[in-house]
Design a protein around this motif. Structure first.
Motif, PDB file in Angstrom:
ATOM      1  N   ASP A  28       0.807  -1.222   0.000  1.00 31.39           N
ATOM      2  CA  ASP A  28       0.000   0.000   0.000  1.00 31.39           C
ATOM      3  C   ASP A  28       0.839   1.270   0.000  1.00 31.39           C
ATOM      4  O   ASP A  28       0.349   2.348  -0.311  1.00 31.39           O
ATOM      5  CB  ASP A  28      -0.999   0.004   1.156  1.00 31.39           C
ATOM      6  CG  ASP A  28      -0.356  -0.067   2.534  1.00 31.39           C
ATOM      7  OD1 ASP A  28       0.883  -0.012   2.627  1.00 31.39           O
ATOM      8  OD2 ASP A  28      -1.112  -0.197   3.519  1.00 31.39           O
ATOM      9  N   SER A  76       6.733   0.815   1.267  1.00 28.77           N
ATOM     10  CA  SER A  76       7.420   1.406   2.412  1.00 28.77           C
ATOM     11  C   SER A  76       7.740   0.357   3.467  1.00 28.77           C
ATOM     12  O   SER A  76       7.304  -0.798   3.383  1.00 28.77           O
ATOM     13  CB  SER A  76       6.525   2.486   3.028  1.00 28.77           C
ATOM     14  OG  SER A  76       5.243   1.936   3.337  1.00 28.77           O
ATOM     15  N   GLY A  77       8.540   0.737   4.451  1.00 23.05           N
ATOM     16  CA  GLY A  77       8.814  -0.140   5.586  1.00 23.05           C
ATOM     17  C   GLY A  77       9.430  -1.467   5.199  1.00 23.05           C
ATOM     18  O   GLY A  77      10.545  -1.520   4.663  1.00 23.05           O
ATOM     19  N   THR A 104       5.582   6.347   4.099  1.00 24.26           N
ATOM     20  CA  THR A 104       4.313   6.781   4.684  1.00 24.26           C
ATOM     21  C   THR A 104       4.004   8.220   4.260  1.00 24.26           C
ATOM     22  O   THR A 104       4.892   8.967   3.839  1.00 24.26           O
ATOM     23  CB  THR A 104       4.384   6.681   6.224  1.00 24.26           C
ATOM     24  OG1 THR A 104       3.082   6.871   6.770  1.00 24.26           O
ATOM     25  CG2 THR A 104       5.338   7.712   6.811  1.00 24.26           C
ATOM     26  N   ALA A 108       2.066  11.951   8.272  1.00 23.97           N
ATOM     27  CA  ALA A 108       2.274  10.986   9.350  1.00 23.97           C
ATOM     28  C   ALA A 108       3.729  10.866   9.774  1.00 23.97           C
ATOM     29  O   ALA A 108       4.032  10.227  10.790  1.00 23.97           O
ATOM     30  CB  ALA A 108       1.764   9.604   8.923  1.00 23.97           C
ATOM     31  N   ALA A 112       5.533   8.054  14.587  1.00 26.07           N
ATOM     32  CA  ALA A 112       5.610   6.628  14.906  1.00 26.07           C
ATOM     33  C   ALA A 112       4.477   5.873  14.228  1.00 26.07           C
ATOM     34  O   ALA A 112       3.805   5.028  14.822  1.00 26.07           O
ATOM     35  CB  ALA A 112       5.595   6.395  16.417  1.00 26.07           C
ATOM     36  N   TYR A 113       4.279   6.183  12.955  1.00 19.46           N
ATOM     37  CA  TYR A 113       3.159   5.615  12.212  1.00 19.46           C
ATOM     38  C   TYR A 113       3.518   4.216  11.709  1.00 19.46           C
ATOM     39  O   TYR A 113       4.689   3.827  11.662  1.00 19.46           O
ATOM     40  CB  TYR A 113       2.833   6.545  11.031  1.00 19.46           C
ATOM     41  CG  TYR A 113       1.413   6.415  10.544  1.00 19.46           C
ATOM     42  CD1 TYR A 113       0.352   6.892  11.298  1.00 19.46           C
ATOM     43  CD2 TYR A 113       1.136   5.807   9.329  1.00 19.46           C
ATOM     44  CE1 TYR A 113      -0.961   6.782  10.842  1.00 19.46           C
ATOM     45  CE2 TYR A 113      -0.170   5.690   8.863  1.00 19.46           C
ATOM     46  CZ  TYR A 113      -1.210   6.176   9.631  1.00 19.46           C
ATOM     47  OH  TYR A 113      -2.502   6.059   9.193  1.00 19.46           O
ATOM     48  N   GLN A 114       2.468   3.462  11.341  1.00 21.06           N
ATOM     49  CA  GLN A 114       2.694   2.107  10.839  1.00 21.06           C
ATOM     50  C   GLN A 114       3.623   2.117   9.627  1.00 21.06           C
ATOM     51  O   GLN A 114       3.474   2.941   8.721  1.00 21.06           O
ATOM     52  CB  GLN A 114       1.364   1.462  10.463  1.00 21.06           C
ATOM     53  CG  GLN A 114       1.519   0.003  10.022  1.00 21.06           C
ATOM     54  CD  GLN A 114       0.210  -0.584   9.512  1.00 21.06           C
ATOM     55  OE1 GLN A 114      -0.576   0.109   8.870  1.00 21.06           O
ATOM     56  NE2 GLN A 114      -0.022  -1.850   9.804  1.00 21.06           N
ATOM     57  N   GLN A 115       4.594   1.211   9.644  1.00 24.68           N
ATOM     58  CA  GLN A 115       5.578   1.039   8.577  1.00 24.68           C
ATOM     59  C   GLN A 115       6.450   2.271   8.357  1.00 24.68           C
ATOM     60  O   GLN A 115       7.122   2.386   7.331  1.00 24.68           O
ATOM     61  CB  GLN A 115       4.911   0.626   7.253  1.00 24.68           C
ATOM     62  CG  GLN A 115       4.263  -0.749   7.299  1.00 24.68           C
ATOM     63  CD  GLN A 115       3.841  -1.274   5.948  1.00 24.68           C
ATOM     64  OE1 GLN A 115       3.738  -0.522   4.979  1.00 24.68           O
ATOM     65  NE2 GLN A 115       3.601  -2.569   5.865  1.00 24.68           N
ATOM     66  N   GLU A 116       6.493   3.170   9.327  1.00 21.61           N
ATOM     67  CA  GLU A 116       7.363   4.333   9.184  1.00 21.61           C
ATOM     68  C   GLU A 116       8.786   3.952   9.568  1.00 21.61           C
ATOM     69  O   GLU A 116       9.076   3.611  10.714  1.00 21.61           O
ATOM     70  CB  GLU A 116       6.896   5.491  10.064  1.00 21.61           C
ATOM     71  CG  GLU A 116       7.749   6.731   9.861  1.00 21.61           C
ATOM     72  CD  GLU A 116       7.401   7.864  10.820  1.00 21.61           C
ATOM     73  OE1 GLU A 116       8.065   8.914  10.738  1.00 21.61           O
ATOM     74  OE2 GLU A 116       6.489   7.696  11.646  1.00 21.61           O
TER      75      GLU A 116
END
Length: 597
Positions: A28, A76-77, A104, A108, A112-116
């Motif tokens: 995504d 990402s991530g 990300t 964001a 500390a966002y998801q997959q950051e």
């Protein structure tokens, strides 16, 4: 009409750079780019691997065998992280690859966002020549163009990071304004000419020697005709670094083959006994296999000034294109009338190939792995492309395969990572869909990732005009290279919990995918199996039961290494009797008389 997004422009710009393939896996973090592929009728072509690391390896293989830029892409991530090993392979083998990765959304970042993940920091080493994040649409053409130019100019991986929200923005080009950076397509490369004084000095060194050795690497591949002419003038033997195996055919009588731990006895003796060394397009790192300092005068030619003057105290370090420098050198060289040095080299080479055949024919339980390679040498198509994984398959690739014609070959040279054999072959197939491709891999590499990439082969093989992609597996239920390293270098027995592999029916797995699977359990089946695979109208897996006790003994094995092997025996290695017996049989072939003696 819908407006053009940043992602739309990205693909359009890549098409303008003649990028035809992108090796990738979705996520995504690159959804905007995936949508752009749909609108662009999949141009460039999105080639889906089973894992992002495999996408990077496929891009490296594509670049190595096409001579073009490789491009890979990931989300990402975790997706960006997974690309790293393949990108390090590109970095260490000097291969131009551009990685495009998501990030990300800008809003964001820092939360500390998801997959950051701090991708600029993560990529600052592997893509040290150029890594940049696109934060506004006007930045994109400059960043992308520079990433491509730097990758090609430096023969290195570069990376661009595009946050997910930026991908979906309307594209607006840079304007004629302060702090805008316009860009342009294309680049015209100069011909890097050698310095005249250095050429004359190098010629003096080479003319004064009576025992000239040449060492060539991948950088000499486009100078094969010039290398031949210089070798003939100097009466020299030519050794090849591992990545230079396809730079000159092995059927030339003065080509001594690979050098180093995976090398040949003629190459070892060539370097040991020469009085002059000419190195072309190689940064071969193992200096203990080069002449001792002070025993030979030296000249190096390399197009990369960063790699010049390394490894040996050369008198002349010439920065130039290999072919251009050799053409400038030739008028100053004097043909050596005394050919005794060359004749000795050719005699050593002839005996070596006879020894290799004899070693391949040593009986084993059930199949001598060397014979798998030797049987292919007799049947190798002149336009074949060969890949090999790291491990024991690299030993036999280096020593047993006799390249001829226009055969190409490569492996992970400097990173020596496990796993690239099959994805390299896939990249090669997309570079040359009209040529047969053969990959050699150990069962450890197949269990690591090769089996999954058979699914990729199943998905795409119908698109290739020549459908022959053969994966030959050294099936011995052992992580064999490390097993031998423990014995020879550490003097300890193999630790079975780390070295033993579960038994898998690779041919059956291939057959379940609709590929041709051939199980080979006896040496007499090898020749017919190769012939069947090379005649097939679809990809083939050769599942070959090889003997793990056949040792990859260097032809110049030291007493210390032999002693360490004996120590492993004394410490209770479970296969001691088998590998001692096999090792004696194999090593004896170097000293027994052959038919040509």
């Amino acid at each position: 009409m819908a407006s053009q997004t940043v992602a739309d422009y990205l693909l359009a710009r890549l098409r303008e750079w003649d990028v035809e393939k992108i090796f990738a896996f979705p996520g995504d973090g690159i959804n905007g780019i995936l949508a752009a592929f749909g609108k662009a009728d999949n141009e460039p072509k999105f080639i889906q691997a089973r894992h992002e690391e495999m996408s990077a390896f496929q891009a490296v293989g594509y670049a190595k065998f096409s001579g073009k830029l490789g491009v890979c892409m990931a989300t990402s991530g975790p997706g960006a992280i997974h690309l790293l090993n393949g990108l390090y392979d590109a970095k260490l083998d000097h291969v131009p690859v551009v990685a495009i990765v998501g990030q990300t959304a800008r809003s964001a970042m820092g939360g500390a966002y998801q997959q950051e993940v701090d991708l600029l920091s993560l990529y600052k080493d592997v893509a040290s020549d150029y890594v940049q994040m696109v934060t506004v649409p006007e930045q994109l053409p400059n960043v992308l163009d520079r990433a491509i130019r730097v990758a090609i100019a430096e023969s290195a991986p570069t990376a661009i990071i595009i946050p997910s929200d930026v991908q979906e923005l309307e594209y607006t080009p840079p304007t004629h304004a302060f702090k805008m950076v316009p860009s342009s397509l294309g680049i015209n490369w100069p011909a890097i000419q050698a310095d005249d004084a250095a050429i004359r000095g190098a010629a003096e060194v080479l003319n004064s020697g009576s025992k000239v050795a040449m060492l060539i690497g991948h950088g000499a591949r486009n100078a094969a005709a010039e290398v031949r002419e210089v070798a003939n003038l100097l009466g020299a033997g030519v050794a090849k670094a591992l990545l230079g195996k396809d730079s000159l055919p092995d059927d030339l009588p003065y080509v001594t083959g690979s050098i180093g731990l995976l090398g040949t006895r003629p190459s070892y003796e060539l370097m040991r006994d020469c009085d002059t060394l000419l190195t072309i397009g190689s940064s071969f790192p193992y200096t203990q296999f080069m002449p001792e300092a002070g025993k030979a005068r030296g000249v190096q030619i390399d197009v990369d000034p960063r790699m010049i003057g390394l490894r040996y105290p050369y008198e002349f370090n010439i920065v130039a294109d290999a072919a251009t420098a050799l053409r400038a050198l030739m008028p100053h060289l004097e043909r050596k009338e005394d050919r005794s040095w060359r004749e000795g080299i050719e005699s050593n080479v002839t005996r070596w190939w006879s020894t290799m055949r004899a070693e391949a024919m040593v009986e084993a339980k059930p199949i001598n792995p060397m014979r798998l390679f030797s049987e292919l040498s007799d049947r190798l198509p002149e336009d074949a492309i060969i890949t090999a994984d790291s491990g024991s398959s690299a030993n036999w690739y280096a020593r047993q395969l006799k390249f001829h014609g226009n055969v190409r070959g490569s492996l992970s040279g400097n990173l020596a990572t496990m796993g690239p054999g099959v994805p390299y072959a896939i990249g090669a197939k997309f570079a040359h869909p009209d040529r047969p491709v053969i990959a050699f891999a150990g069962d450890g590499a197949m269990q690591m990732n090769g089996m999954a990439e058979l699914i990729t082969i199943q998905r795409y093989w119908h698109e290739w005009s020549d459908s022959r992609l053969i994966v030959a597996i050294l099936h011995n239920d052992d992580l064999n290279q490390v097993t031998w390293e423990m014995r020879a270098m550490g003097g300890v027995p193999a630790f079975l919990e780390s070295q033993a592999l579960p038994d898998v029916d690779y041919a059956a797995f291939a057959s379940s995918l609709g590929l041709q699977g051939i199980s080979v359990a006896s040496p007499d089946e090898l020749g017919p199996a190769w012939e069947k695979a090379l005649a097939a109208g679809r990809p083939t897996v050769l599942d070959v039961r090889t003997d793990p006790d056949i040792p990859p003994i260097p032809p110049h094995a030291t007493f210390e290494q032999a002693l360490n092997g004996a120590k492993a025996v004394l410490k209770g290695d479970d296969r001691a009797a088998g590998f001692v017996k096999a090792g004696v049989k194999v090593k004896a072939q170097e000293f027994l008389p052959h038919g040509d003696d």
